[in-house]
Design an enzyme around this catalytic site. Sequence first.
Site, PDB file in Angstrom:
ATOM      1  N   GLY A   1       0.800  -1.218   0.000  1.00 11.35           N
ATOM      2  CA  GLY A   1       0.000   0.000   0.000  1.00 11.35           C
ATOM      3  C   GLY A   1       0.833   1.269   0.000  1.00 11.35           C
ATOM      4  O   GLY A   1       2.043   1.273   0.255  1.00 11.35           O
ATOM      5  N   HIS A   2       0.147   2.381  -0.254  1.00 12.43           N
ATOM      6  CA  HIS A   2       0.814   3.665  -0.418  1.00 12.43           C
ATOM      7  C   HIS A   2       1.550   4.103   0.848  1.00 12.43           C
ATOM      8  O   HIS A   2       1.088   3.927   1.954  1.00 12.43           O
ATOM      9  CB  HIS A   2      -0.173   4.749  -0.879  1.00 12.43           C
ATOM     10  N   ASN A   3       2.732   4.654   0.621  1.00  5.16           N
ATOM     11  CA  ASN A   3       3.600   5.190   1.664  1.00  5.16           C
ATOM     12  C   ASN A   3       4.129   4.141   2.637  1.00  5.16           C
ATOM     13  O   ASN A   3       4.665   4.480   3.692  1.00  5.16           O
ATOM     14  CB  ASN A   3       2.917   6.316   2.443  1.00  5.16           C
TER      15      ASN A   3
END
Length: 329
Positions: free
Chosen positions: A242-244
Amino acid sequence: MKSYTLQQINDIINGVIEGSTTNEVTSPEQLELANANQITFIGNKKYEKLWEGSNACIAVVNKDISIQPGDNRAFIKVNNADLAMSQILELFASAPPCFEKDIHPTATIHPSANIGSNVKIGAGCYIGANVTIGDNAIIYPNVTVLDESTIGNGTTIWSGTVVRERCIIGALCILHPNCTIGADGFGFRPCPQQGLVKIPQIGNVVIGNKVEIGAGSCVDRGKFSSTIIGDGCKIDNLVQIGHNSVMGRFCIMAGNSGLAGSVTLGDGVVIGGSASIKDHVTIGSGAVVGAGSGVTGDVAAGKTVLGYPAVDGRVALKQWAILKRMATS
């Protein structure tokens, strides 16, 4: 056909020979299926019982093996049979698909792209504006690399992969078919007037050196800055990052596992197959998450967690033992 004598193989893996054989080895095979001209390996003592029924002429074994090779058969004893066998598999590996032309005429390459030396780009590829591809990179057919992305020296990208804009991939990486690097992170917020409002994902993905990402896996771009995959990480097929999220060096994620947004992994973390990690969780260096586990809170360095929700491994095993006794009583 390639063939090797017992001594020629041992010259490569530098083990200790026990027994002898006049048979030459033409290929490797698993214990149960091997014939008299094949080499196999025994990486765990529990598989020793299979040797008697195997037809292999040679086995690469750990030094603690407790059986004898037998007539016209030999063992090569090493410290780590799995690692030694990897060297033997390289001997018999087939050549990769060939490129008749280094850059196929049907590839579309923007004039501003910077293509290094000895780069191979297959049919139907698209290389966008201001992309940089390092020396000796191999881009197989039907790969898309969008604007301002960077591909490091010696990296291999297999067919169907998409690298979206502004992503950075290091040197000597392998991206297997149909990876997606830099898709939008899963960011939506409820709004009374509009339903779900999409939150722009303006960051990118940064992948270190010698990273391998399996077929069909996805690494989402950061919402603000970068999703980061550290040097030497190995990611299996059908994995979601997932993002970041930030992965340290030499982490392993097995198939069907996933990190939600803003997860942090230390170095050497192992995530078992189908495990899922909640957003904003930190997992310390050297920790192990068992297959199928669901991690909802931070995990200390070196700790093993199991179950759903995941708890300390020893606690989980005790819980399962109690449940088993209850079910059979």
